[in-house]
Design a protein around this motif. Structure first.
Motif, PDB file in Angstrom:
ATOM      1  N   PHE A   1       9.668  -3.431 -12.059  1.00  0.00           N
ATOM      2  CA  PHE A   1       9.346  -2.088 -11.605  1.00  0.00           C
ATOM      3  C   PHE A   1      10.609  -1.261 -11.449  1.00  0.00           C
ATOM      4  CE2 PHE A   1       4.887  -2.197 -10.756  1.00  0.00           C
ATOM      5  CZ  PHE A   1       4.595  -3.515 -10.423  1.00  0.00           C
TER       6      PHE A   1
ATOM      7  N   GLY B   1       7.322   3.189 -10.682  1.00  0.00           N
ATOM      8  CA  GLY B   1       6.706   3.296 -11.984  1.00  0.00           C
ATOM      9  C   GLY B   1       5.551   2.319 -12.103  1.00  0.00           C
TER      10      GLY B   1
ATOM     11  N   GLN C   1      15.401 -11.203   2.860  1.00  0.00           N
ATOM     12  CA  GLN C   1      14.077 -10.606   2.844  1.00  0.00           C
ATOM     13  C   GLN C   1      13.597 -10.400   4.258  1.00  0.00           C
ATOM     14  OE1 GLN C   1      12.399  -9.488   0.238  1.00  0.00           O
ATOM     15  NE2 GLN C   1      10.771  -8.793   1.563  1.00  0.00           N
TER      16      GLN C   1
ATOM     17  N   GLN D   1       8.226   1.181   6.364  1.00  0.00           N
ATOM     18  CA  GLN D   1       7.269   1.841   5.485  1.00  0.00           C
ATOM     19  C   GLN D   1       6.201   0.841   5.052  1.00  0.00           C
ATOM     20  OE1 GLN D   1       9.381   3.900   2.276  1.00  0.00           O
ATOM     21  NE2 GLN D   1      11.209   4.038   3.567  1.00  0.00           N
TER      22      GLN D   1
ATOM     23  N   TYR E   1       3.369   0.192   1.915  1.00  0.00           N
ATOM     24  CA  TYR E   1       3.018   0.531   0.546  1.00  0.00           C
ATOM     25  C   TYR E   1       1.749  -0.207   0.156  1.00  0.00           C
ATOM     26  CZ  TYR E   1       7.686   2.514  -0.253  1.00  0.00           C
ATOM     27  OH  TYR E   1       8.825   3.285  -0.194  1.00  0.00           O
TER      28      TYR E   1
ATOM     29  N   GLN F   1      -0.418  -1.647  -3.301  1.00  0.00           N
ATOM     30  CA  GLN F   1      -0.346  -1.951  -4.723  1.00  0.00           C
ATOM     31  C   GLN F   1      -1.725  -2.380  -5.207  1.00  0.00           C
ATOM     32  OE1 GLN F   1       2.037  -5.337  -6.055  1.00  0.00           O
ATOM     33  NE2 GLN F   1       2.510  -4.297  -7.974  1.00  0.00           N
TER      34      GLN F   1
ATOM     35  N   GLY G   1      -2.345  -4.605 -11.009  1.00  0.00           N
ATOM     36  CA  GLY G   1      -1.785  -4.139 -12.262  1.00  0.00           C
ATOM     37  C   GLY G   1      -1.079  -2.789 -12.198  1.00  0.00           C
ATOM     38  N   ARG G   2      -0.818  -2.311 -11.006  1.00  0.00           N
ATOM     39  CA  ARG G   2      -0.194  -0.989 -10.863  1.00  0.00           C
ATOM     40  C   ARG G   2       1.098  -1.088 -10.053  1.00  0.00           C
ATOM     41  NH1 ARG G   2      -4.559   2.641 -11.607  1.00  0.00           N
ATOM     42  NH2 ARG G   2      -3.010   4.319 -11.697  1.00  0.00           N
ATOM     43  N   GLY G   3       1.808   0.024  -9.994  1.00  0.00           N
ATOM     44  CA  GLY G   3       3.009   0.084  -9.168  1.00  0.00           C
ATOM     45  C   GLY G   3       2.669   0.314  -7.703  1.00  0.00           C
ATOM     46  N   LEU G   4       3.673   0.185  -6.860  1.00  0.00           N
ATOM     47  CA  LEU G   4       3.460   0.391  -5.431  1.00  0.00           C
ATOM     48  C   LEU G   4       3.368   1.881  -5.129  1.00  0.00           C
ATOM     49  CD1 LEU G   4       4.843  -2.507  -5.636  1.00  0.00           C
ATOM     50  CD2 LEU G   4       5.463  -2.126  -3.251  1.00  0.00           C
TER      51      LEU G   4
ATOM     52  N   HIS H   1       3.528   4.612  -1.915  1.00  0.00           N
ATOM     53  CA  HIS H   1       3.915   4.793  -0.531  1.00  0.00           C
ATOM     54  C   HIS H   1       2.730   5.311   0.283  1.00  0.00           C
ATOM     55  CE1 HIS H   1       5.703   7.028   2.882  1.00  0.00           C
ATOM     56  NE2 HIS H   1       6.540   6.016   2.897  1.00  0.00           N
TER      57      HIS H   1
ATOM     58  N   SER I   1      -3.073  -4.977  -2.505  1.00  0.00           N
ATOM     59  CA  SER I   1      -2.057  -5.680  -1.726  1.00  0.00           C
ATOM     60  C   SER I   1      -1.267  -4.647  -0.946  1.00  0.00           C
ATOM     61  CB  SER I   1      -1.116  -6.459  -2.648  1.00  0.00           C
ATOM     62  OG  SER I   1      -1.794  -7.514  -3.279  1.00  0.00           O
TER      63      SER I   1
ATOM     64  N   PHE J   1       2.165  -3.923   1.401  1.00  0.00           N
ATOM     65  CA  PHE J   1       3.514  -4.403   1.678  1.00  0.00           C
ATOM     66  C   PHE J   1       4.162  -3.550   2.752  1.00  0.00           C
ATOM     67  CE2 PHE J   1       4.198  -7.224  -1.988  1.00  0.00           C
ATOM     68  CZ  PHE J   1       3.193  -6.814  -2.835  1.00  0.00           C
TER      69      PHE J   1
ATOM     70  N   LEU K   1      15.568  -0.874   0.599  1.00  0.00           N
ATOM     71  CA  LEU K   1      14.401  -1.332   1.345  1.00  0.00           C
ATOM     72  C   LEU K   1      14.225  -2.821   1.115  1.00  0.00           C
ATOM     73  CD1 LEU K   1      11.689   1.414   0.647  1.00  0.00           C
ATOM     74  CD2 LEU K   1      13.100   1.130   2.695  1.00  0.00           C
TER      75      LEU K   1
ATOM     76  N   PHE L   1      11.441  -5.582   1.133  1.00  0.00           N
ATOM     77  CA  PHE L   1       9.981  -5.692   1.095  1.00  0.00           C
ATOM     78  C   PHE L   1       9.522  -7.053   1.577  1.00  0.00           C
ATOM     79  CE2 PHE L   1       8.232  -1.970  -0.993  1.00  0.00           C
ATOM     80  CZ  PHE L   1       9.376  -1.356  -1.468  1.00  0.00           C
TER      81      PHE L   1
ATOM     82  N   GLN M   1      -2.975  -9.454   0.746  1.00  0.00           N
ATOM     83  CA  GLN M   1      -4.059  -9.134  -0.168  1.00  0.00           C
ATOM     84  C   GLN M   1      -5.293  -8.799   0.664  1.00  0.00           C
ATOM     85  OE1 GLN M   1      -4.305  -8.869  -3.595  1.00  0.00           O
ATOM     86  NE2 GLN M   1      -6.403  -8.213  -3.214  1.00  0.00           N
TER      87      GLN M   1
END
Lengths: 111, 112
Positions: free
Chosen positions: A90, A103, B2, B33, B35, B37, B40-43, B45, B86, B88, B100, B102, B107
Motif C-alpha cells: 500500500f 491507495g 509495533q 487514529q 482506520y 479496511q 481487498g481495499r485500502g485503509l 481513516h 477490519s 485498525f 504511524l 498500526f 475483523q
C-alpha cells in the motif's frame, strides 16, 4: 477524483524478476509512504518520503528501492523477487503523521 | 516497534447491535487514529483523537482514549452489514518520528 492511486493492482511474477509499483497522489500532501501487508493483515511501514527526501527506511532488504521523482509520486522498485515478497503493498500520503490516505493496494504474487 | 494491539481479534454480531473494539499501546502519543479496511481495499481513516482528548464522536462511531492506561476503544453503534471490515488503530508517537504504528486489526462481521 482518485486521491491516491497505485498501479498495477495485481502483479504476478516469477522469482528472480525485477518489478516496479507506481504511486501517485493528487492531495498536495508532503509525505508519502509504502506499507507491506502480509497474509495476516499485519501492516508494516517500509519507507516514507517527505518532499522527495527519504525520512523513514525500516529494516527492509536493499532489494527494495523507493524513488520519489517529485512530491506527488513515490515508486517502489523490487529487485530479485523472492517468494516471501508476496504481499499487498500500500502507498499512502499525509501531511505529517495526521490522517493518512491509502491507495487501493497492489497484490504481489511471486511464484 | 509495533504499537496498538487490538482486542478482540474477531467479532461477529447481528445487524443493529453495537460493536466494541479495544486497542492498547506502549509509548506516549500525540494522537491515536482508527482506520477501516474493507476486503481487498485500502485503509480508510475514520477518526482521530488527540492525546488531550478523552472521547470523540463521529456519526455512529465513538472513540475513547485513556492515556493513563494507554488504551483506546472504538464503538460502532447500530451496526450495519456495510460495517463488515477490519478495523485498525494507529498511534502517532510523541517522539516525533513522523510515522504511524498500526495494530494488528480486528475483523468485524455484521450479520444481516
Amino acid at each position: 477524483d482518485t486521491a491516491v492511486s497505485q498501479t498495477p493492482k495485481y502483479l504476478v511474477t516469477q522469482m528472480g524478476n525485477d518489478k516496479s509499483i507506481k504511486c501517485e497522489q493528487n492531495l498536495g500532501h508532503d509525505t508519502m509512504y509504502w506499507y507491506k501487508q502480509d497474509s495476516k493483515k499485519f501492516l508494516k511501514i517500509m519507507f516514507s518520503y517527505n518532499n522527495k527526501e527519504l525520512i523513514i527506511n525500516e529494516t527492509v532488504p536493499n532489494r527494495f528501492s523507493p524513488k520519489s521523482p517529485d512530491k506527488a509520486h513515490l515508486n517502489l522498485h523490487i529487485n530479485s523477487l523472492e517468494l516471501g515478497d508476496s504481499a499487498v503493498y500500500f502507498c499512502a500520503s499525509s501531511n505529517r503523521a495526521y490522517e493518512q490516505y491509502f491507495g487501493p493496494g497492489t497484490r504481489l504474487t511471486v511464484t | 516497534s509495533q504499537q496498538g494491539e487490538e482486542d478482540p481479534q474477531a467479532l461477529s454480531i447481528q445487524e443493529g447491535e453495537n460493536a466494541t473494539m479495544n486497542c492498547s499501546y506502549k509509548t506516549s502519543i500525540n494522537n491515536l487514529q482508527w482506520y477501516r479496511q474493507n476486503s481487498g481495499r485500502g485503509l480508510v481513516h475514520l477518526i482521530l483523537i488527540r492525546s488531550n482528548e478523552r472521547e470523540k464522536h463521529s456519526g455512529r462511531l465513538r472513540v475513547t482514549l485513556d492515556t493513563s492506561k494507554k488504551s483506546s476503544s472504538l464503538l460502532i453503534t447500530a451496526s450495519r452489514a456495510a460495517d463488515t471490515a477490519s478495523y485498525f488503530c494507529a498511534t502517532d508517537s510523541s517522539y516525533g518520528n513522523n510515522r504511524l504504528a498500526f495494530g494488528k486489526g480486528n475483523q468485524v462481521v455484521v450479520i444481516p
